[in-house]
Design a protein around this motif. Structure first.
Motif, PDB file in Angstrom:
ATOM      1  N   GLN A 233     116.201  26.658  33.889  1.00 12.24           N
ATOM      2  CA  GLN A 233     117.425  27.409  34.070  1.00 12.24           C
ATOM      3  C   GLN A 233     117.160  28.667  34.399  1.00 12.24           C
ATOM      4  OE1 GLN A 233     118.606  29.582  31.567  1.00 12.24           O
ATOM      5  NE2 GLN A 233     120.248  29.918  32.827  1.00 12.24           N
ATOM      6  N   MET A 234     115.812  29.282  33.372  1.00 19.06           N
ATOM      7  CA  MET A 234     115.483  30.530  33.592  1.00 19.06           C
ATOM      8  C   MET A 234     115.229  31.009  35.169  1.00 19.06           C
ATOM      9  SD  MET A 234     115.322  33.430  32.078  1.00 19.06           S
ATOM     10  CE  MET A 234     115.222  32.885  30.332  1.00 19.06           C
ATOM     11  N   HIS A 235     114.270  30.081  35.744  1.00 21.85           N
ATOM     12  CA  HIS A 235     113.867  30.140  37.238  1.00 21.85           C
ATOM     13  C   HIS A 235     115.207  30.342  38.056  1.00 21.85           C
ATOM     14  CE1 HIS A 235     111.169  29.034  40.635  1.00 21.85           C
ATOM     15  NE2 HIS A 235     111.690  30.130  40.812  1.00 21.85           N
ATOM     16  N   VAL A 236     116.231  29.308  37.647  1.00 20.09           N
ATOM     17  CA  VAL A 236     117.434  29.451  38.554  1.00 20.09           C
ATOM     18  C   VAL A 236     118.213  30.805  38.387  1.00 20.09           C
ATOM     19  CG1 VAL A 236     119.977  28.482  38.781  1.00 20.09           C
ATOM     20  CG2 VAL A 236     117.857  26.826  38.507  1.00 20.09           C
ATOM     21  N   SER A 237     118.210  31.271  37.200  1.00 15.47           N
ATOM     22  CA  SER A 237     118.678  32.394  37.050  1.00 15.47           C
ATOM     23  C   SER A 237     118.022  33.602  37.595  1.00 15.47           C
ATOM     24  CB  SER A 237     118.766  32.771  35.563  1.00 15.47           C
ATOM     25  OG  SER A 237     119.362  33.987  35.436  1.00 15.47           O
ATOM     26  N   ARG A 238     116.847  33.674  37.699  1.00 16.49           N
ATOM     27  CA  ARG A 238     116.229  34.795  38.689  1.00 16.49           C
ATOM     28  C   ARG A 238     116.337  34.407  40.018  1.00 16.49           C
ATOM     29  NH1 ARG A 238     111.460  32.831  35.273  1.00 16.49           N
ATOM     30  NH2 ARG A 238     111.248  34.336  33.384  1.00 16.49           N
ATOM     31  N   LEU A 239     116.243  33.323  40.561  1.00 16.18           N
ATOM     32  CA  LEU A 239     116.599  33.242  41.938  1.00 16.18           C
ATOM     33  C   LEU A 239     117.907  33.619  42.365  1.00 16.18           C
ATOM     34  CD1 LEU A 239     114.748  29.852  42.696  1.00 16.18           C
ATOM     35  CD2 LEU A 239     114.174  31.892  43.375  1.00 16.18           C
ATOM     36  N   ILE A 240     118.897  33.333  41.548  1.00 13.63           N
ATOM     37  CA  ILE A 240     120.290  33.726  41.633  1.00 13.63           C
ATOM     38  C   ILE A 240     120.518  35.269  41.855  1.00 13.63           C
ATOM     39  CG2 ILE A 240     122.472  34.002  40.886  1.00 13.63           C
ATOM     40  CD1 ILE A 240     122.278  30.924  39.959  1.00 13.63           C
ATOM     41  N   ARG A 242     118.015  37.245  42.493  1.00 11.88           N
ATOM     42  CA  ARG A 242     117.297  37.808  43.392  1.00 11.88           C
ATOM     43  C   ARG A 242     117.987  37.657  44.915  1.00 11.88           C
ATOM     44  NH1 ARG A 242     111.492  35.522  44.528  1.00 11.88           N
ATOM     45  NH2 ARG A 242     112.700  33.694  45.503  1.00 11.88           N
ATOM     46  N   SER A 243     118.791  36.361  45.170  1.00 14.93           N
ATOM     47  CA  SER A 243     119.334  36.247  46.276  1.00 14.93           C
ATOM     48  C   SER A 243     120.760  36.976  46.313  1.00 14.93           C
ATOM     49  CB  SER A 243     119.815  34.734  46.123  1.00 14.93           C
ATOM     50  OG  SER A 243     118.683  34.054  46.168  1.00 14.93           O
ATOM     51  N   LEU A 244     121.330  37.374  45.111  1.00 14.83           N
ATOM     52  CA  LEU A 244     122.426  38.322  45.246  1.00 14.83           C
ATOM     53  C   LEU A 244     122.098  39.852  45.720  1.00 14.83           C
ATOM     54  CD1 LEU A 244     124.551  37.186  41.886  1.00 14.83           C
ATOM     55  CD2 LEU A 244     124.995  36.481  44.444  1.00 14.83           C
ATOM     56  N   ALA A 245     120.776  39.985  45.068  1.00 16.71           N
ATOM     57  CA  ALA A 245     120.224  41.425  45.559  1.00 16.71           C
ATOM     58  C   ALA A 245     120.260  41.447  46.947  1.00 16.71           C
ATOM     59  CB  ALA A 245     118.989  41.734  44.932  1.00 16.71           C
ATOM     60  N   ASP A 246     119.593  40.225  47.582  1.00 24.41           N
ATOM     61  CA  ASP A 246     119.303  40.473  48.978  1.00 24.41           C
ATOM     62  C   ASP A 246     120.713  40.294  49.617  1.00 24.41           C
ATOM     63  OD1 ASP A 246     116.654  40.087  48.791  1.00 24.41           O
ATOM     64  OD2 ASP A 246     116.644  37.910  48.649  1.00 24.41           O
ATOM     65  N   LEU A 247     121.701  39.608  49.506  1.00 25.13           N
ATOM     66  CA  LEU A 247     122.893  39.646  49.867  1.00 25.13           C
ATOM     67  C   LEU A 247     123.843  41.016  49.916  1.00 25.13           C
ATOM     68  CD1 LEU A 247     124.520  36.352  48.615  1.00 25.13           C
ATOM     69  CD2 LEU A 247     123.821  37.027  51.040  1.00 25.13           C
TER      70      LEU A 247
END
Length: 255
Positions: A233-240, A242-247
């Motif tokens: 779940q922590m990895h999911v949180s980090r990926l979200i 990072r992805s939101l920052a990219d968007l």
């Protein structure tokens, strides 16, 4: 698109409402103003349950009913923010609406058939690959578009009954689902225009794109996504994050 709620004004009105006598005509004026202020929030919550076999207008009416109930029951002396109290109340009213409308009977036949097909396809894919399929892989398995795949995934999981005593983690004495009810959704005040973001989401790597689609279009929690993607779940949180920052970077580049 972001809906800004004037918390200061809402707090002022709610405090005034709590001090008025039941017969005071000012009470209706305050209620009306509070309802108007929070209509965007009600529509956002209703939007999270769109395309599930019920007219959107009916879902919004259920959310509005929950809003009125929240206004009538809110106690400023408790010290809780109104949004944190109202959001679960509106969500509960929307869910009650679906229960009362026997949702399964109203599901379109094609969606019912795809939902059943998804169950078998998921199990077969899991046996062969040791993980759950991504949205793109679900679409390929069912022979539908990714958007249709997301709808099928949402339909498949939306009404699976879960006990409020179900543990959130495997730890002894850990939190249950019931412990989390009433928490404020940090995304409620950060509503975005999803359609405008679709082209940008398509530019993300497959895994990040799948996670965002599950989270914001499939209404899945980070814990559910972690199970589907076979990561923490922590990895999911980090990926979200990072992805939101990219968007956000993509959005700024387009302005």
């Amino acid at each position: 698109m972001q809906h800004d709620l004037d918390d200061g004004r809402a707090e002022e009105l709610l405090n005034e409402l709590s001090r008025l006598e039941p017969q005071d005509r000012r009470r209706e004026e305050i209620r009306s103003e509070l309802v108007v202020m929070h209509v965007p929030l009600a529509r956002y919550i209703a939007g999270r349950y769109a395309r599930r076999g019920e007219p959107q207008e009916d879902i919004e009416q259920a959310a509005m009913l929950g809003l009125v109930k929240a206004i009538n029951r809110f106690d400023p002396e408790v010290g809780q923010r109104f949004v944190a109290y109202a959001a679960p109340t509106m969500t509960g009213e929307v869910k009650r609406h679906f229960r009362d409308r026997t949702w399964t009977m109203r599901m379109p036949r094609q969606l019912q058939e795809l939902r059943l097909a998804l169950r078998g396809a998921r199990q077969e894919f899991l046996r062969e690959h040791g993980r759950a399929p991504t949205v793109a892989e679900v679409a390929q398995l069912l022979g539908v578009s990714e958007e249709e795949a997301i709808e099928v995934i949402g339909a498949s999981d939306a009404y699976r009954p879960v006990s409020l005593d179900s543990p959130v983690s495997d730890e002894d004495g850990g939190e249950t689902l019931g412990d989390l009810i009433g928490d404020e959704d940090p995304e409620i005040e950060l509503v975005v225009d999803r359609n405008a973001l679709r082209p940008m989401i398509e530019k993300l790597p497959d895994r990040e794109r799948t996670i965002l689609l599950y989270r914001y279009f499939g209404n899945k929690t980070q814990t559910e996504i972690a199970e589907l993607m076979d990561i923490s779940q922590m990895h999911v949180s980090r990926l979200i994050s990072r992805s939101l920052a990219d968007l956000k970077t993509m959005l700024l580049e387009e302005e």
